[in-house]
Design a protein around this motif. Structure first.
Motif, PDB file in Angstrom:
ATOM      1  N   ALA B 255       0.841  -1.201   0.000  1.00  0.00           N
ATOM      2  CA  ALA B 255       0.000   0.000   0.000  1.00  0.00           C
ATOM      3  C   ALA B 255       0.870   1.241   0.000  1.00  0.00           C
ATOM      4  O   ALA B 255       0.620   2.198  -0.742  1.00  0.00           O
ATOM      5  CB  ALA B 255      -0.905  -0.012   1.218  1.00  0.00           C
ATOM      6  N   CYS B 259       1.201   4.087  -2.996  1.00  0.00           N
ATOM      7  CA  CYS B 259       1.009   5.513  -2.750  1.00  0.00           C
ATOM      8  C   CYS B 259       2.181   6.319  -3.311  1.00  0.00           C
ATOM      9  O   CYS B 259       1.986   7.355  -3.943  1.00  0.00           O
ATOM     10  CB  CYS B 259       0.887   5.788  -1.261  1.00  0.00           C
ATOM     11  N   CYS B 300      -4.912  -1.697  -1.426  1.00  0.00           N
ATOM     12  CA  CYS B 300      -5.596  -0.405  -1.444  1.00  0.00           C
ATOM     13  C   CYS B 300      -6.614  -0.302  -0.315  1.00  0.00           C
ATOM     14  O   CYS B 300      -6.883   0.769   0.203  1.00  0.00           O
ATOM     15  CB  CYS B 300      -6.278  -0.179  -2.786  1.00  0.00           C
ATOM     16  N   ARG B 301      -7.169  -1.484   0.047  1.00  0.00           N
ATOM     17  CA  ARG B 301      -8.153  -1.464   1.140  1.00  0.00           C
ATOM     18  C   ARG B 301      -7.512  -1.025   2.449  1.00  0.00           C
ATOM     19  O   ARG B 301      -8.183  -0.489   3.321  1.00  0.00           O
ATOM     20  CB  ARG B 301      -8.750  -2.858   1.312  1.00  0.00           C
ATOM     21  N   MET B 303      -5.219   1.164   2.781  1.00  0.00           N
ATOM     22  CA  MET B 303      -4.683   2.529   2.756  1.00  0.00           C
ATOM     23  C   MET B 303      -5.331   3.435   3.790  1.00  0.00           C
ATOM     24  O   MET B 303      -4.662   4.238   4.425  1.00  0.00           O
ATOM     25  CB  MET B 303      -4.852   3.124   1.367  1.00  0.00           C
ATOM     26  N   GLU B 304      -6.638   3.268   3.961  1.00  0.00           N
ATOM     27  CA  GLU B 304      -7.328   4.187   4.856  1.00  0.00           C
ATOM     28  C   GLU B 304      -6.824   4.017   6.284  1.00  0.00           C
ATOM     29  O   GLU B 304      -6.547   5.000   6.977  1.00  0.00           O
ATOM     30  CB  GLU B 304      -8.836   3.937   4.787  1.00  0.00           C
ATOM     31  N   SER B 305      -6.674   2.725   6.711  1.00  0.00           N
ATOM     32  CA  SER B 305      -6.251   2.482   8.087  1.00  0.00           C
ATOM     33  C   SER B 305      -4.794   2.887   8.303  1.00  0.00           C
ATOM     34  O   SER B 305      -4.378   3.142   9.423  1.00  0.00           O
ATOM     35  CB  SER B 305      -6.441   1.011   8.437  1.00  0.00           C
ATOM     36  N   GLU B 307      -3.559   5.542   7.079  1.00  0.00           N
ATOM     37  CA  GLU B 307      -3.538   7.011   6.997  1.00  0.00           C
ATOM     38  C   GLU B 307      -2.583   7.483   5.911  1.00  0.00           C
ATOM     39  O   GLU B 307      -1.783   8.403   6.115  1.00  0.00           O
ATOM     40  CB  GLU B 307      -3.181   7.615   8.353  1.00  0.00           C
ATOM     41  N   ASN B 311      -6.844   7.081  -0.707  1.00  0.00           N
ATOM     42  CA  ASN B 311      -7.734   6.029  -0.212  1.00  0.00           C
ATOM     43  C   ASN B 311      -8.652   5.513  -1.307  1.00  0.00           C
ATOM     44  O   ASN B 311      -8.786   6.109  -2.380  1.00  0.00           O
ATOM     45  CB  ASN B 311      -8.526   6.477   1.021  1.00  0.00           C
ATOM     46  N   TYR B 313     -12.116   4.523  -2.970  1.00  0.00           N
ATOM     47  CA  TYR B 313     -13.479   5.020  -2.898  1.00  0.00           C
ATOM     48  C   TYR B 313     -14.330   4.276  -3.911  1.00  0.00           C
ATOM     49  O   TYR B 313     -13.896   4.009  -5.027  1.00  0.00           O
ATOM     50  CB  TYR B 313     -13.521   6.518  -3.185  1.00  0.00           C
ATOM     51  N   LEU B 322      -9.048   5.167  -6.738  1.00  0.00           N
ATOM     52  CA  LEU B 322      -8.176   5.692  -5.698  1.00  0.00           C
ATOM     53  C   LEU B 322      -8.276   7.197  -5.788  1.00  0.00           C
ATOM     54  O   LEU B 322      -8.251   7.766  -6.876  1.00  0.00           O
ATOM     55  CB  LEU B 322      -6.730   5.273  -5.963  1.00  0.00           C
ATOM     56  N   VAL B 325      -6.860  11.820  -0.235  1.00  0.00           N
ATOM     57  CA  VAL B 325      -7.661  11.919   0.979  1.00  0.00           C
ATOM     58  C   VAL B 325      -8.350  13.276   1.035  1.00  0.00           C
ATOM     59  O   VAL B 325      -9.461  13.417   1.544  1.00  0.00           O
ATOM     60  CB  VAL B 325      -6.758  11.715   2.213  1.00  0.00           C
TER      61      VAL B 325
END
Lengths: 176, 395
Positions: B255, B259, B300-301, B303-305, B307, B311, B313, B322, B325
């Protein structure tokens, strides 16, 4: 279309002719259409509308931007008008509609107010007199279609304020 | 009636005579047959019908194996009949294909009737039911099987007694054979697979630990192939389950890497990129060590956790992208609404051209704008266009 009637700016705005999915926008869109339809029918003193012919109607199409309402959309607007008793379907297929820019009850009370102000209670008037007579030329219900008039008078009859006499050619009404 | 076969009335071993009645007629379903006025003998195995005297003399008779009988009922006599005749209905299974020749090769009925012209003295239905429950005919078969089994068995005993390398080898072979059998048994049908699933998981467990132990002996290729077999069986590979922690670690670092690679292009592309584009770009950047779509999605899932600046969507239409944020539906709507005000109206193609993004994303942007109430649509024969939402804002 009568020359006196002026179409709002929305009528030349293409999205106005597409039913909007966004709830708030759609509510506003339909309310504009409602007002437009009622104003138009008031100005032309017309009452009846056939959905099957409506897409050719000048009100529901704008040839300059090549847009017209489809039948479902018209039906949606008319259903909304029906909800507030400003329109009613007169056949089961919901093709033919009557538009009431005053609801039938409002019509009833307008006519009754006129009658009482003229002191014409307890007298008999023909329906022709009531809509076409010389005395009513300045009144709003002048030229009202007979079918609508009868329905409006029925609401008065239900309140015991008049009695319809429709037995012969001389259709008349007696007010109490 | 096609279940009847010609046999000798002589009893086979273990068979015993139970009931004997006279003056019996056979019916094929509801239809009378020419087999009338005969004798009937019910044994523990069969129903035997013969012409008077034939059974006693051991001549050819008709017999029906009771194993074919599913259900027995006595026909209630009609109100108009004064005779003592009683009829019994035998509902039958499909006949076995290797039966002896019978009086009738086929029948449309699945039941026969026994008509006892003079009634019966003994409780025929009771006796028959009893026979059906006891299934004496199976006893003999079982015994035969047992006999056959014992005669076949001695060899493994002898092998077990053997020692030395040959003995061990045979032992392994024996085990392989058993495994083989249990695998082929498991595939006989699904319900069996369900009941065998636990064993199968154990088995695959065992095999995979073996694979791990012999890491060097088995090539990577074979391991992968074996794992894919297990996966295609729907059995989760315990190896990956064990490795879940490290997988997670892998996805995390993946991840971060994604990024690093993608952030600049996404910013340039207006903050959003479809996952398919991301996939292409990441794999292009990686060159040879290609990623599977699955791994990319999993990474990718996370990524949100983690930070990270990007992220995942998912639009209402199901399109997954993607995005930065900093991008929120509101900010997208805001930006798109500004473009609409500027241009008067936009189709998704025009917006795509203006922003240098794909049509798909342009459409999603317009949809979001509409959802936020900042645009309205014009759906005509010329296609879908979006306008600034004057219906709400202008009066």
């Amino acid at each position: 279309m009568s020359d006196s009637f002026e179409l709002p700016w929305q009528h030349s705005f293409p999205p106005f002719f597409t039913l909007q999915p966004h709830a708030e926008t759609r509510a506003r869109q339909i309310s504009v259409w409602r007002t437009l339809i009622l104003d138009y029918f008031r100005s032309t003193k017309a009452c009846s509308l056939d959905i099957r012919e409506a897409s050719r109607h000048l009100l529901f199409s704008n040839t300059s931007i090549n847009r017209k309402l489809n039948a479902e959309f018209i039906l949606a607007i008319l259903s909304d008008l029906q909800r507030t008793q400003n329109a009613a379907p007169i056949d089961k297929q919901r093709y033919r509609w009557e538009i009431y820019w005053h609801t039938l009850e409002e019509w009833g009370s307008i006519i009754y107010d006129y009658i009482t102000s003229r002191g014409a209670t307890n007298s008999v008037l023909t329906l022709f007199e009531l809509t076409q007579g010389d005395d009513v030329q300045d009144e709003e219900f002048c030229g009202l279609e007979t079918d609508v008039l009868i329905k409006a008078l029925r609401t008065l009859e239900a309140q015991g304020k008049c009695e319809l006499m429709l037995s012969d050619d001389q259709e008349g009404v007696k007010f109490f | 009636m096609d279940r009847f076969e010609y046999t000798s009335p002589l009893l086979i071993p273990d068979e015993s005579n139970l009931v004997r009645e006279r003056n019996v007629r056979l019916y094929d379903g509801d239809q009378k047959t020419s087999f009338e006025g005969g004798e009937i003998v019910i044994t523990s195995h069969r129903v035997i019908w013969g012409r008077p005297g034939a059974i006693a003399l051991g001549q050819m008779c008709l017999s029906l194996p009771i194993s074919l009988v599913v259900f027995i009922e006595e026909e209630s006599p009609s109100a108009f009949s004064f005779s003592r005749s009683r009829k019994i209905l035998l509902h039958l299974k499909e006949p076995s294909p290797d039966r002896n020749e019978g009086p009738q090769p086929s029948s449309i009925y699945n039941f026969v009737k026994l008509s006892f012209r003079e009634g019966f003295s003994t409780d025929v239905t009771g006796v028959l039911n009893d026979c059906m429950q006891k299934k004496k005919w199976e006893w003999g078969q079982n015994q035969q099987q047992v006999v056959a089994g014992t005669s076949a068995k001695p060899s493994p005993y002898r092998i077990k007694l053997r020692t030395g390398i040959a003995g061990i080898e045979r032992g392994i072979q024996e085990k392989q054979k058993q495994t083989d059998e249990s695998i082929s048994l498991a595939f006989q049908d699904l319900s069996k697979l369900m009941s065998m699933a636990k064993d199968m998981v154990n088995l695959s467990n065992m095999i995979s630990t073996k694979i791990r132990e012999k890491q060097g002996d088995i090539t990577e290729d074979e391991t992968v192939r074996f794992k894919s077999y297990l996966l295609s069986l729907g059995i989760e590979d315990p190896v990956t389950r064990d490795a879940y922690k490290s997988d997670n670690q892998y996805y995390r670092s993946l991840a971060k890497q994604i990024c690093d690679i993608i952030e600049t292009p996404i910013t340039e592309a207006g903050g959003i990129m479809a996952l398919t584009d991301v996939f292409c770009r990441v794999n292009r950047a990686r060159g040879l060590e290609l990623l599977s779509p699955e791994d990319l999605l999993n990474a990718c899932r996370l990524m949100e956790s983690l930070e990270l600046p990007l992220n995942l969507y998912r639009f209402d239409s199901g399109v997954i992208v993607l995005q930065l944020v900093t991008m929120s539906p509101e900010s997208i709507a805001e930006a798109t609404a500004e473009m609409l005000d500027e241009k008067g109206s936009l189709s998704s193609e025009e917006l795509a051209r203006l922003l240098g993004i794909s049509i798909l994303l342009a459409k999603e942007r317009l949809m979001i704008t509409e959802k936020c109430g900042k645009s309205c649509r014009d759906n005509s024969t010329e296609g879908l266009r979006f306008f600034p939402n004057w219906l709400l804002t202008k009066d």
